[in-house]
Design a protein around this motif. Structure first.
Motif, PDB file in Angstrom:
ATOM      1  N   LEU A 111       0.846  -1.106   0.087  1.00 47.85           N
ATOM      2  CA  LEU A 111      -0.032   0.062  -0.026  1.00 47.85           C
ATOM      3  C   LEU A 111       0.991   1.101   0.075  1.00 47.85           C
ATOM      4  O   LEU A 111       0.610   2.286  -0.737  1.00 47.85           O
ATOM      5  N   ALA A 112       1.867   1.348   0.756  1.00 44.78           N
ATOM      6  CA  ALA A 112       2.623   2.497   0.856  1.00 44.78           C
ATOM      7  C   ALA A 112       3.580   2.696  -0.510  1.00 44.78           C
ATOM      8  O   ALA A 112       3.488   3.955  -0.888  1.00 44.78           O
ATOM      9  N   THR A 113       3.927   1.632  -1.130  1.00 44.94           N
ATOM     10  CA  THR A 113       4.619   1.710  -2.505  1.00 44.94           C
ATOM     11  C   THR A 113       3.467   2.445  -3.375  1.00 44.94           C
ATOM     12  O   THR A 113       3.751   3.321  -4.245  1.00 44.94           O
ATOM     13  N   ALA A 114       2.526   1.754  -3.633  1.00 43.12           N
ATOM     14  CA  ALA A 114       1.393   2.316  -4.181  1.00 43.12           C
ATOM     15  C   ALA A 114       1.035   3.906  -4.229  1.00 43.12           C
ATOM     16  O   ALA A 114       0.903   4.449  -5.149  1.00 43.12           O
ATOM     17  N   PHE A 115       1.006   3.938  -2.818  1.00 44.95           N
ATOM     18  CA  PHE A 115       0.799   5.658  -2.514  1.00 44.95           C
ATOM     19  C   PHE A 115       1.645   6.270  -3.135  1.00 44.95           C
ATOM     20  O   PHE A 115       1.362   7.533  -3.631  1.00 44.95           O
ATOM     21  N   ASN A 116       2.941   6.156  -2.964  1.00 46.57           N
ATOM     22  CA  ASN A 116       4.110   6.856  -3.296  1.00 46.57           C
ATOM     23  C   ASN A 116       4.134   6.814  -4.855  1.00 46.57           C
ATOM     24  O   ASN A 116       4.528   7.843  -5.569  1.00 46.57           O
ATOM     25  N   LEU A 117       3.652   5.482  -5.622  1.00 45.15           N
ATOM     26  CA  LEU A 117       3.971   5.921  -7.066  1.00 45.15           C
ATOM     27  C   LEU A 117       3.007   6.497  -7.548  1.00 45.15           C
ATOM     28  O   LEU A 117       3.300   7.183  -8.822  1.00 45.15           O
ATOM     29  N   PHE A 118       2.113   7.281  -6.986  1.00 49.48           N
ATOM     30  CA  PHE A 118       0.956   8.154  -7.676  1.00 49.48           C
ATOM     31  C   PHE A 118       1.863   9.611  -8.102  1.00 49.48           C
ATOM     32  O   PHE A 118       1.720  10.255  -9.068  1.00 49.48           O
ATOM     33  N   THR A 119       2.509   9.883  -6.798  1.00 54.69           N
ATOM     34  CA  THR A 119       3.422  11.182  -7.133  1.00 54.69           C
ATOM     35  C   THR A 119       4.330  11.192  -8.413  1.00 54.69           C
ATOM     36  O   THR A 119       4.735  11.975  -8.980  1.00 54.69           O
ATOM     37  N   LEU A 120       5.204   9.969  -8.367  1.00 55.00           N
ATOM     38  CA  LEU A 120       6.132   9.620  -9.532  1.00 55.00           C
ATOM     39  C   LEU A 120       5.242   9.636 -10.805  1.00 55.00           C
ATOM     40  O   LEU A 120       5.875  10.200 -11.691  1.00 55.00           O
ATOM     41  N   VAL A 121       4.064   8.979 -10.867  1.00 57.91           N
ATOM     42  CA  VAL A 121       3.477   9.025 -12.405  1.00 57.91           C
ATOM     43  C   VAL A 121       3.015  10.513 -12.525  1.00 57.91           C
ATOM     44  O   VAL A 121       3.097  10.651 -13.858  1.00 57.91           O
ATOM     45  N   SER A 122       2.387  11.099 -11.642  1.00 58.30           N
ATOM     46  CA  SER A 122       1.952  12.619 -11.887  1.00 58.30           C
ATOM     47  C   SER A 122       3.207  13.613 -12.203  1.00 58.30           C
ATOM     48  O   SER A 122       3.244  14.269 -13.264  1.00 58.30           O
ATOM     49  N   ALA A 123       4.629  13.118 -11.707  1.00 55.70           N
ATOM     50  CA  ALA A 123       5.755  13.885 -12.149  1.00 55.70           C
ATOM     51  C   ALA A 123       6.064  13.625 -13.544  1.00 55.70           C
ATOM     52  O   ALA A 123       6.341  14.484 -14.400  1.00 55.70           O
ATOM     53  N   ILE A 124       6.151  12.540 -14.000  1.00 59.55           N
ATOM     54  CA  ILE A 124       6.292  11.992 -15.422  1.00 59.55           C
ATOM     55  C   ILE A 124       5.481  12.670 -16.184  1.00 59.55           C
ATOM     56  O   ILE A 124       5.646  13.097 -17.355  1.00 59.55           O
ATOM     57  N   ALA A 125       4.045  12.686 -15.835  1.00 63.55           N
ATOM     58  CA  ALA A 125       3.076  13.102 -16.765  1.00 63.55           C
ATOM     59  C   ALA A 125       2.901  14.646 -16.847  1.00 63.55           C
ATOM     60  O   ALA A 125       2.508  15.139 -17.961  1.00 63.55           O
ATOM     61  N   MET A 126       3.183  15.434 -16.124  1.00 63.03           N
ATOM     62  CA  MET A 126       3.253  16.844 -16.061  1.00 63.03           C
ATOM     63  C   MET A 126       3.568  17.305 -17.521  1.00 63.03           C
ATOM     64  O   MET A 126       2.923  18.055 -18.173  1.00 63.03           O
ATOM     65  N   PRO A 127       5.076  17.387 -18.022  1.00 62.63           N
ATOM     66  CA  PRO A 127       5.155  18.040 -19.274  1.00 62.63           C
ATOM     67  C   PRO A 127       4.357  17.352 -20.514  1.00 62.63           C
ATOM     68  O   PRO A 127       4.354  17.902 -21.421  1.00 62.63           O
ATOM     69  N   VAL A 128       4.266  16.017 -20.224  1.00 66.21           N
ATOM     70  CA  VAL A 128       3.582  15.361 -21.375  1.00 66.21           C
ATOM     71  C   VAL A 128       2.075  15.724 -21.595  1.00 66.21           C
ATOM     72  O   VAL A 128       1.679  15.987 -22.552  1.00 66.21           O
ATOM     73  N   SER A 129       1.198  16.279 -20.480  1.00 69.13           N
ATOM     74  CA  SER A 129      -0.049  16.683 -20.592  1.00 69.13           C
ATOM     75  C   SER A 129       0.163  18.101 -21.186  1.00 69.13           C
ATOM     76  O   SER A 129      -0.720  18.465 -22.020  1.00 69.13           O
ATOM     77  N   LEU A 130       0.997  18.937 -20.801  1.00 69.82           N
ATOM     78  CA  LEU A 130       1.263  20.210 -21.428  1.00 69.82           C
ATOM     79  C   LEU A 130       1.573  19.961 -23.099  1.00 69.82           C
ATOM     80  O   LEU A 130       1.148  21.010 -23.707  1.00 69.82           O
ATOM     81  N   TRP A 131       2.465  19.230 -23.208  1.00 66.81           N
ATOM     82  CA  TRP A 131       2.640  19.045 -24.625  1.00 66.81           C
ATOM     83  C   TRP A 131       1.467  18.453 -25.542  1.00 66.81           C
ATOM     84  O   TRP A 131       1.212  19.135 -26.581  1.00 66.81           O
ATOM     85  N   LEU A 132       0.749  17.487 -25.033  1.00 66.12           N
ATOM     86  CA  LEU A 132      -0.331  17.168 -25.540  1.00 66.12           C
ATOM     87  C   LEU A 132      -1.663  18.249 -25.764  1.00 66.12           C
ATOM     88  O   LEU A 132      -2.046  18.358 -26.782  1.00 66.12           O
ATOM     89  N   ALA A 133      -1.865  19.159 -24.754  1.00 65.55           N
ATOM     90  CA  ALA A 133      -2.736  20.105 -24.854  1.00 65.55           C
ATOM     91  C   ALA A 133      -2.213  21.190 -25.907  1.00 65.55           C
ATOM     92  O   ALA A 133      -2.695  21.697 -26.781  1.00 65.55           O
ATOM     93  N   ALA A 134      -0.607  21.336 -26.225  1.00 63.84           N
ATOM     94  CA  ALA A 134      -0.278  22.043 -27.052  1.00 63.84           C
ATOM     95  C   ALA A 134      -0.501  21.569 -28.318  1.00 63.84           C
ATOM     96  O   ALA A 134      -0.958  22.466 -29.630  1.00 63.84           O
ATOM     97  N   ARG A 135      -0.365  20.495 -28.456  1.00 67.43           N
ATOM     98  CA  ARG A 135      -0.484  19.590 -29.769  1.00 67.43           C
ATOM     99  C   ARG A 135      -2.029  19.914 -30.242  1.00 67.43           C
ATOM    100  O   ARG A 135      -2.159  20.067 -31.294  1.00 67.43           O
ATOM    101  N   LEU A 136      -2.889  19.559 -29.422  1.00 70.70           N
ATOM    102  CA  LEU A 136      -4.353  19.813 -29.598  1.00 70.70           C
ATOM    103  C   LEU A 136      -4.720  21.254 -29.996  1.00 70.70           C
ATOM    104  O   LEU A 136      -5.585  21.210 -30.771  1.00 70.70           O
TER     105      LEU A 136
END
Length: 645
Positions: A111-136
């Motif tokens: 459970l603790a690892t799953a909890f921590n992974l959410f932050t890591l996934v969000s960190a990776i996704a941040m610039p990708v989200s902005l790139w996809l938004a710009a592309r759209l």
């Protein structure tokens, strides 16, 4: 002659000299910074992140994981605040995070690892989200690369966003970039050239945004409703159906938590204590002036990246106006909407409940998407060559003058670089407690030492905890009854926490003894800043030394027990109170338990032919009241008070 192999090699790597190379460079920087600030050994360690708000959210996750195993989506938790409804209100910023943890945990991830992974996934996704938004939005590939790069810089060097994910408010950090993607995709489907699968993606992303954080609604509602109304006359029937289906599905998916919350509104305690920025805070942010931590967060103001993004976004909007770009009104309107929420929302009806300064984070993300075209067009050799020679020296001089501010952005958020204290805190301990670490860490040793000390004490009353993050931690780490945790919990049950009240309240003076008796406080754990009004009351408190190297422990000299008037043995568990050896108050067939009343609580007798019911017992200074169990015809010696359907 030209060497064909050399020409082919030059062509093969040409993309690295253009926007492709920008993507690779920014991605490499992002990966290095993420690994530095979110160490994998901590992510995959045995404990959740140790930041203050991470304790709050892991406590939610830990409690609701147990409740879900019993088939409950929210649960009466008698071990926190003398009983409060966990999962009803206060975790509306933790729903997606909890579901993420639940799925991974059922797949075998701790459970603790799953909890921590959410932050890591969000960190990776941040610039990708902005790139996809710009592309759209249909901007050039080079502009998309700049938006991607600004996403990297905002995640790591923008003070508000860094405060969010560094301290533990990871859900709003996540929704800040997720909202930008939703906004761009909605525009593309209604006003641009619809992308294949776009509506299906919205059917996933919009409900997910609301699940991630309830106040994503405020960020999204204005621009999306405005665009729909502006386009309503030209949309085909199928598009109207799609929009309304999207809205209906979003509500339906979130109904499992929306409906219980809406049907218990009488338990809510609206608060306007945090994030109440007024227009003058725009200038404070522009100048990086730290004014009020309750408004902008316990973090040094570092807003250079946000300022550059907003200014460049304005430059893009000006260029789009000249070119009559189709996205102009929507892009500009969305920027104005988010700016208005951030700096004017505190002056409007209803909006203050959202802590509106938080919307500066999605504003910065949206600005980064819009900034790409201007940066792509103007940060070029050609543009520099067009600057008159007489002005180049001035431009270089301005850049030199800007260098200290650039260094400040880097030094503040790179672990181990900035060691200057925040003077207003006047304590290294306070600095550590309130200011998020620039490198996420596991649970501290002092927290674990306190947990061991608490677990070793007789379990005959509640533990009143001064430092709120420690209170949240002790709730899940010890399963002992806690009075503490985050003091602005938005439910009337927070009134049981002494530290919810200001130090001018009578509970800190003449009312302290009555407070300790009312809530059966057995131990008190104090931190800095010192509160002499409490700690000098040695007639009520017996000092037990320093625990965990910094927390002052006290034993209450005369704990009152969990029963008023009569007597009984009470064993509390999630969603239930098991009572044995019950004897009513003299002259009655009733027993008052020092646990908060809730309408869903039911009494189940353990004695044949004897029934019981639960009533509310008024308590002075506490709106929730306590549980009063009445026997029919007599009080059963054994009974269970449990949460009903």
């Amino acid at each position: 002659m030209t060497d064909p192999s050399a020409a082919a090699g030059s062509t093969r790597w040409a993309w690295l000299r253009g926007h492709g190379g920008m993507f690779v460079g920014f991605a490499a920087i992002h990966a290095a910074l993420v690994l530095n600030s979110i160490p994998l050994r901590v992510v995959f360690g045995a404990k959740p992140f140790g930041g203050p708000d991470y304790q709050t959210h892991f406590q939610h996750t830990h409690t609701l994981t147990r409740a879900l195993a019993e088939g409950r989506l929210w649960v009466y938790d008698p071990m926190m605040l003398a009983g409060y409804p966990a999962g009803l209100f206060f975790d509306v910023d933790n729903k997606a995070h909890f579901l993420f943890c639940t799925v991974l945990h059922r797949l075998g991830v701790p459970l603790a690892t799953a909890f921590n992974l959410f932050t890591l996934v969000s960190a990776i996704a941040m610039p990708v989200s902005l790139w996809l938004a710009a592309r759209l939005l249909g901007v050039s590939a080079k502009a998309q690369a700049w938006s991607f790069g600004l996403g990297v810089l905002l995640w790591h060097f923008e003070s508000l966003i860094r405060f969010f994910w560094g301290g533990g408010m990871i859900s709003f950090a996540t929704v800040s970039h997720l909202c930008v993607l939703v906004l761009a995709l909605f525009w593309r489907q209604l006003a641009g050239s619809p992308v294949r699968g776009g509506w299906a993606a919205l059917l996933v992303l919009l409900p997910l945004a609301l699940l991630t954080h309830v106040w994503s609604f405020a960020a999204l509602a204005g621009p999306m409703i405005g665009l729909y109304l502006a386009r309503a006359r030209v949309l085909e029937l199928v598009d109207h159906v799609r929009v309304w289906a999207l809205a209906a599905l979003t509500v339906a998916i979130n109904a499992y938590w929306l409906w219980p919350a809406l049907t218990h509104m009488e338990l809510m305690a609206p608060s306007h204590k945090l994030g109440q920025a007024t227009p003058d805070f725009f200038f404070y942010d522009l100048l990086e002036v730290f004014v009020d931590p309750l408004t902008t967060g316990f973090v040094r103001q570092r807003t250079l990246v946000r300022t550059v993004a907003v200014l460049a976004a304005i430059g893009t909007l000006v260029a789009w106006r000249r070119a009559r770009a189709p996205a102009l009104r929507y892009a500009g309107g969305t920027l104005v909407w988010l700016f208005g929420l951030s700096y004017v929302g505190a002056l409007l009806p209803l909006v203050p409940a959202t802590e509106p300064y938080r919307f500066a984070a999605p504003m910065a993300c949206w600005a980064a998407v819009l900034a790409g075209p201007w940066l792509a067009d103007n940060l070029t050799r050609k543009t520099w060559s067009q600057v008159p020679a007489s002005l180049r020296g001035l431009a270089i001089g301005l850049l030199v003058l800007l260098a200290p501010r650039v260094y400040a952005q880097l030094a503040t958020f790179l672990p181990g670089v900035d060691v200057s204290p925040m003077g207003f805190l006047q304590s290294a301990v306070l600095e550590e407690q309130f200011f998020p670490s620039m490198r996420l860490r596991p649970i501290s040793d002092d927290f674990q030492e306190v947990a061991a000390w608490v677990a070793a004490q007789p379990d005959d009353g509640r533990v009143l905890v001064h430092y709120w993050a420690l209170g949240e931690y002790l709730r899940w780490a010890t399963d002992r009854p806690i009075l503490g945790g985050f003091p602005d919990r938005r439910t009337i049950h927070e009134q049981a926490n002494l530290f919810h009240w200001t130090d001018s309240d009578e509970r800190y003076g003449e009312g302290l003894e009555r407070y300790l008796q009312t809530f059966n406080v057995a131990y008190v754990l104090m931190s800095v800043p010192h509160i002499p009004a409490i700690e000098r009351r040695l007639d009520l408190l017996e000092p037990r030394g320093i625990v965990g190297g910094r927390y002052r422990a006290y034993r209450v000299r005369r704990p009152t027990g969990y029963v008023v008037g009569g007597s009984a043995e009470v064993e509390a568990g999630l969603g239930r109170l098991a009572v044995s050896a019950a004897k009513p108050a003299p002259g009655t067939e009733a027993l008052v338990l020092r646990f908060h009343w809730l309408a869903e609580l039911r009494c189940r007798s353990g004695v044949p032919n004897v029934d019981c019911r639960v009533e509310r017992e008024p308590v002075e200074g506490d709106e929730a009241g306590f549980i009063r169990v009445v026997g029919a015809p007599t009080l059963p010696a054994e009974f269970v008070v449990e949460q009903g359907p």
